[in-house]
Design a protein around this motif. Sequence first.
Motif, PDB file in Angstrom:
ATOM      1  N   ARG A  96       0.816  -1.212   0.000  1.00  0.00           N
ATOM      2  CA  ARG A  96       0.000   0.000   0.000  1.00  0.00           C
ATOM      3  C   ARG A  96       0.854   1.269   0.000  1.00  0.00           C
ATOM      4  O   ARG A  96       0.360   2.350   0.304  1.00  0.00           O
ATOM      5  N   GLY A  97       2.128   1.137  -0.353  1.00  0.00           N
ATOM      6  CA  GLY A  97       2.981   2.310  -0.410  1.00  0.00           C
ATOM      7  C   GLY A  97       2.570   3.280  -1.506  1.00  0.00           C
ATOM      8  O   GLY A  97       2.550   4.495  -1.284  1.00  0.00           O
ATOM      9  N   ALA A  98       2.248   2.755  -2.685  1.00  0.00           N
ATOM     10  CA  ALA A  98       1.832   3.624  -3.789  1.00  0.00           C
ATOM     11  C   ALA A  98       0.523   4.329  -3.457  1.00  0.00           C
ATOM     12  O   ALA A  98       0.345   5.525  -3.759  1.00  0.00           O
ATOM     13  N   GLU A  99      -0.400   3.614  -2.842  1.00  0.00           N
ATOM     14  CA  GLU A  99      -1.668   4.211  -2.427  1.00  0.00           C
ATOM     15  C   GLU A  99      -1.428   5.333  -1.419  1.00  0.00           C
ATOM     16  O   GLU A  99      -2.040   6.413  -1.499  1.00  0.00           O
ATOM     17  N   ALA A 100      -0.529   5.084  -0.465  1.00  0.00           N
ATOM     18  CA  ALA A 100      -0.211   6.102   0.527  1.00  0.00           C
ATOM     19  C   ALA A 100       0.434   7.323  -0.122  1.00  0.00           C
ATOM     20  O   ALA A 100       0.098   8.469   0.214  1.00  0.00           O
ATOM     21  N   LEU A 101       1.351   7.094  -1.050  1.00  0.00           N
ATOM     22  CA  LEU A 101       2.016   8.206  -1.723  1.00  0.00           C
ATOM     23  C   LEU A 101       1.009   9.065  -2.475  1.00  0.00           C
ATOM     24  O   LEU A 101       1.086  10.297  -2.452  1.00  0.00           O
ATOM     25  N   GLN A 102       0.057   8.442  -3.140  1.00  0.00           N
ATOM     26  CA  GLN A 102      -0.981   9.171  -3.866  1.00  0.00           C
ATOM     27  C   GLN A 102      -1.769  10.071  -2.905  1.00  0.00           C
ATOM     28  O   GLN A 102      -1.988  11.258  -3.167  1.00  0.00           O
ATOM     29  N   ALA A 103      -2.181   9.510  -1.778  1.00  0.00           N
ATOM     30  CA  ALA A 103      -2.968  10.270  -0.815  1.00  0.00           C
ATOM     31  C   ALA A 103      -2.162  11.410  -0.199  1.00  0.00           C
ATOM     32  O   ALA A 103      -2.668  12.521  -0.003  1.00  0.00           O
ATOM     33  N   VAL A 116       1.692  17.054   0.769  1.00  0.00           N
ATOM     34  CA  VAL A 116       2.997  16.693   1.333  1.00  0.00           C
ATOM     35  C   VAL A 116       4.089  16.891   0.281  1.00  0.00           C
ATOM     36  O   VAL A 116       3.910  16.542  -0.888  1.00  0.00           O
ATOM     37  N   GLU A 117       5.235  17.429   0.695  1.00  0.00           N
ATOM     38  CA  GLU A 117       6.304  17.728  -0.257  1.00  0.00           C
ATOM     39  C   GLU A 117       7.453  16.719  -0.218  1.00  0.00           C
ATOM     40  O   GLU A 117       8.204  16.603  -1.190  1.00  0.00           O
ATOM     41  N   ALA A 118       7.603  15.992   0.887  1.00  0.00           N
ATOM     42  CA  ALA A 118       8.708  15.028   0.978  1.00  0.00           C
ATOM     43  C   ALA A 118       8.356  13.928   1.968  1.00  0.00           C
ATOM     44  O   ALA A 118       7.606  14.143   2.927  1.00  0.00           O
ATOM     45  N   VAL A 119       8.924  12.741   1.721  1.00  0.00           N
ATOM     46  CA  VAL A 119       8.795  11.603   2.628  1.00  0.00           C
ATOM     47  C   VAL A 119      10.210  11.149   2.980  1.00  0.00           C
ATOM     48  O   VAL A 119      10.970  10.740   2.101  1.00  0.00           O
TER      49      VAL A 119
END
Length: 255
Positions: free
Chosen positions: A169-176, A182-185
């Motif tokens: 679910r990393g891609a899903e989280a990144l999309q949200a 959000v500008e950076a992780v």
Amino acid sequence: MTRLFHVSDVHFGREDRAAIAWLDDLVHKEQPDAVIMTGDLTLQARRSEFANGLAWLQGLGVPVTVEVGNHDLPYFNLFERFFRPYRRFLSVEKMIETPLELAGVTIVPMVTTARFQWRLNWSKGYVSQGELAKTLALVRAARPGTRVFIACHHPLIEPHTRTSAQTHRGAEALQALAEAGVEAVLTGHVHDPFDIAHDVGGHQVRLIGAGTLSERTRDTPPSFNEIRIAPDGFSVKVRALTPAPDVRLPVEHVD
């Protein structure tokens, strides 16, 4: 300008003592605005490892926020893993998974570890719907007009590194997160630094990984990231324990 020292994967139990001493010296001399620790403080979540690691964090003398890595959850003691996984962090509870507001930026935590997964390798990343919802609520509550960075242990999307995260679910989280502004992780886990800009639905989010301050290096010597945040943008510099000069990390762009 706000300066962050982004460190990860210190792995007390296999920490590089020279690297720890080097970072301590830099923190006390340069006084960054905060240290962001993105997980794997310990190697095997042993009491002695936590005691040494937590004493180190408390001695830095600057604001610190700490994420929990997969090595920080008890592995062999299943009772503790399932029912008291964070018990040994209690002495620095205020540092753990805690939002941090600084001039121009808010650091928001997101848990990517799991006590149990329906796959053999529990060390890999996992973003639950509940944790993502908590993180998004904190993002929405951030002070208006400031940049928002997420701090978590596992990269949400695979970087070009020797070690993988395979975050469910990393891609899903990144999309949200991108849609929320959000500008950076900021992450760790793979023990090599990277700075990758992802274009997600018209929003750009940079995934920034730190190296390790342990003996368990991969392709990079012991290192951490220095992140400088200004009104017009932010940059990442890799500071490594080598005679070579520090290097500004180039941003890799991925559509």
